[in-house]
Design an enzyme around this catalytic site. Structure first.
Site, PDB file in Angstrom:
ATOM      1  N   CYS A  78       0.832  -1.205   0.000  1.00 54.31           N
ATOM      2  CA  CYS A  78       0.000   0.000   0.000  1.00 54.31           C
ATOM      3  C   CYS A  78       0.865   1.252   0.000  1.00 54.31           C
ATOM      4  CB  CYS A  78      -0.930  -0.011   1.203  1.00 54.31           C
ATOM      5  SG  CYS A  78      -1.998   1.452   1.310  1.00 54.31           S
ATOM      6  N   CYS A 173      -4.619  -2.062   6.397  1.00 55.30           N
ATOM      7  CA  CYS A 173      -5.212  -0.749   6.197  1.00 55.30           C
ATOM      8  C   CYS A 173      -6.544  -0.808   5.467  1.00 55.30           C
ATOM      9  CB  CYS A 173      -4.234   0.155   5.458  1.00 55.30           C
ATOM     10  SG  CYS A 173      -3.558  -0.517   3.940  1.00 55.30           S
TER      11      CYS A 173
END
Length: 336
Positions: A78, A173
């Site tokens: 990410c 996340c």
């Protein structure tokens, strides 16, 4: 306080449509806090929809890695592919730097940018930033990276920020409150397979799919007479091997090979002695690292580590400087 003109961005990567069956998606709650803080501080806010980029660059990788029997780390991807990848593409040259709340530090010296660990070793997040390219780290700012968590909380209380009492975010996340196992079950499904005792070859029970297990795992095996640990996986036959003697000398793990290495300053380090993190957390192994002609690295730890898992990242440190790292492609099980 540091003299910058600031615009806040909320990166919407929540997979609310895909994961609606698993429960309530928390992104609206997150955004409400962001709006409240920005309104209080009169900071402009832009919302950036990056769901498609996130799915293509991070989620798809995670699913394929799990199917192949690896233990991926989506948060590393990410940072590399979205927060400092697609987002940098989105803002272009409108802004000089990207500031995030990571517990990490940067030092700029003689035209080079170094990634340094945070003083709070438990919160230090340099592990998750290990795959950034030089041009990405050059544009990074970590305004709270020099502080301990307690100091950040104290400042939030001092300025009476709306999120001053909010709990820390945990987990991957894009999942938020969802469980990783539920996410994997949704995308990969379940399939019955055997649980085999490593030493004897005896079938002990069954499981719902090797992709739910990682090397060194203890939780979720559900066998009496333990503790039991996952010591190996046969992805072709959907079999996991477990042992009650995981920490005995004949199963000592202290060698591994990493591939797809990325170095934060763009240059491969020399072979030598380094500190190595095999997972997020305060502990670093001391290790001897030898680089191969193809850019892979062979790592020999000074001590055993029972949780070396293919697909995870091994990250090298020279003192407080995070150098970068690569993906673990295999481990060597030493037998005495």
């Amino acid at each position: 306080a540091q003299g910058y003109d600031v615009t806040a961005f909320y990166l919407k990567i929540w997979l609310n449509d895909e994961l609606s069956l698993l429960g309530e998606c928390p992104w609206e709650e997150d955004l409400s806090y962001v709006r409240a803080v920005c309104d209080q501080l009169t900071v402009p806010l832009e919302i950036v929809p990056l769901q498609r980029e996130y799915h293509e660059r991070v989620v798809a990788y995670t699913i394929e890695a799990v199917k192949a029997g690896y233990t991926p780390n989506p948060d590393v991807l990410c940072n590399k592919m979205v927060k400092f990848g697609a987002f940098l593409d989105f803002i272009g040259d409108r802004f000089d730097y990207v500031a995030t709340g990571h517990y990490a530090q940067v030092k700029r010296e003689q035209g080079r940018t170094y990634l340094l660990t945070a003083p709070d070793a438990i919160k230090d997040q340099t592990y998750f930033l290990c795959q950034l390219a030089p041009e990405q780290i050059r544009r990074a700012l970590f305004p709270i990276g020099h502080m301990a968590k307690e100091q950040v909380r104290a400042l939030a209380a001092e300025f009476n920020l709306p999120n001053k009492d909010r709990k820390d975010s945990q987990g991957i996340c894009f999942l938020g409150k969802f469980k990783f196992r539920d996410f994997i079950a949704h995308h990969v499904g379940t399939k019955r397979g055997d649980i085999i005792e490593y030493e004897t070859g005896t079938k002990l029970s069954e499981h719902d799919g090797f992709w739910f297990y990682t090397i060194g795992q203890r939780q979720g095996i559900r066998l009496a007479g333990g503790p039991w640990y996952v010591v190996a996986k046969d992805t072709q036959h959907n079999t996991i091997f477990v042992s009650r003697h995981y920490y005995e000398n004949d199963k000592g793990r202290n060698e591994l090979t990493i591939s797809a290495c990325r170095w934060l300053d763009g240059e491969q380090p020399a072979s030598g002695n380094y500190a190595v993190k095999l997972r997020h957390g305060p502990y670093k192994h001391q290790a001897r690292v030898t680089f191969c002609e193809n850019g892979d690295a062979h790592i020999v730890l000074h001590e055993r580590d029972q949780g070396i898992a293919a697909g995870q990242f091994a990250v090298l440190y020279d003192g407080d400087v995070c150098l970068g790292g690569g993906v673990i492609v295999h481990e060597v099980v030493q037998r005495s």
